[in-house]
Design an enzyme around this catalytic site. Sequence first.
Site, short mmCIF file in Angstrom:
data_model
loop_
_atom_site.label_atom_id
_atom_site.label_comp_id
_atom_site.label_asym_id
_atom_site.label_seq_id
_atom_site.Cartn_x
_atom_site.Cartn_y
_atom_site.Cartn_z
N GLN A 133 -4.99 -1.45 9.45
CA GLN A 133 -4.93 -2.68 8.93
C GLN A 133 -5.27 -3.83 10.23
OE1 GLN A 133 -3.81 -3.17 5.81
NE2 GLN A 133 -4.18 -5.47 5.91
N ASP A 179 -11.04 2.95 3.77
CA ASP A 179 -11.50 1.54 3.63
C ASP A 179 -12.98 1.32 3.44
OD1 ASP A 179 -9.48 -0.24 3.90
OD2 ASP A 179 -9.25 -0.12 5.78
N LYS A 221 0.72 -1.26 0.03
CA LYS A 221 0.28 0.07 0.11
C LYS A 221 1.00 1.41 -0.17
CE LYS A 221 -3.91 -2.24 2.19
NZ LYS A 221 -4.74 -2.64 3.04
N1 GUN Z 1 -7.00 -6.59 6.02
C1 GUN Z 1 -7.44 -7.38 4.90
N2 GUN Z 1 -8.02 -6.50 3.67
C2 GUN Z 1 -7.76 -5.24 4.42
C3 GUN Z 1 -8.52 -4.28 4.00
O1 GUN Z 1 -8.90 -4.03 2.72
N3 GUN Z 1 -8.43 -2.99 4.66
C4 GUN Z 1 -7.94 -3.08 6.04
N4 GUN Z 1 -7.77 -2.11 6.85
N5 GUN Z 1 -7.28 -4.17 6.50
C5 GUN Z 1 -7.51 -5.37 5.83
#
Ligand code: GUN
Length: 282
Positions: free
Chosen positions: A97, A120, A53
């Site tokens: 996350q 998100d 990311k």
């Molecule tokens: N863990 C797995 N997929 C995601 C996501 O799209 N966003 C976040 N914040 N955590 C995750």
Amino acid sequence: MYKLIDGKAHSRCLREQIADEVKEYKRSLGRDIGLAVVLVGNDGASQVYVRNKIKACEEVGIKSFAYYLPETASEQEVEELVCELAENDAVHGILVQLPLPKGLDAEKILSLIPVDKDVDGFSESNMGSLCMNKPCLVACTPNGIMKMLEREGIQLKGKNAVVVGRSNIVGKPMAMLLLNADATVTVCHSKTVGIKEICSSADILVAAVGRAKFITSDMVKEGAVVIDVGMNRDEDGKLCGDVDFEGVKDKCSFITPVPGGVGPMTITMLLYNTLIAAKRRG
Ligand code: GUN
């Protein structure tokens, strides 16, 4: 003959567009767009996701602020960090996350992210708006899938769409997006009776169950569009999706590979949401 939906190629194209818009934002407003990424603990997969990311932010000119907290971080420490980021004007998007280490209250922590920084799209407010088909920040994985379907010219109106999996992150928002696009939507889950028959009726089948090769050939209709959200290891330790790709592919009109299908689009939509959040703030 099936067509492979190349998530990497779609991503490349969209990221170029996002980079242009980020440049234009900076030129006209004289400031950066910022995304804060919070990782708590040592989960290996999360470390890889977060690294990707941050790299993607660099690629399109979004400034990233990464915060790595130890596994032992207290609820209060994490909450204080999120509250600080909520107040920080240089931060347009906040991503915590998941999963968080045991003992931390993910729901409480996520609720501290302001709706307009919730890149998100996990907040109750954004999820509620999605349900009501109102403008909002949409969860990245399902939104990325919608973008790929659109870019492939796949029509959804009046089609039977089946989503396997009912998570808040993928299954539920996916079902809402398909419904908002006028598909007839069925959501299957672990307690569903007759899952094979239901899947076999799908024109569009989205697999988000988290079980390696769960979708087999007998569950797929001839000519179906099959979207694989899974990221698992098979019996040989090889990366694979929720769909038995080799067994299913010849029945499909379109299918996404794993890796290189849905995954790259998830990160692309995070960049997109961050851009939207910045533009809305101005
Ligand atoms: N863990 C797995 N997929 C995601 C996501 O799209 N966003 C976040 N914040 N955590 C995750």
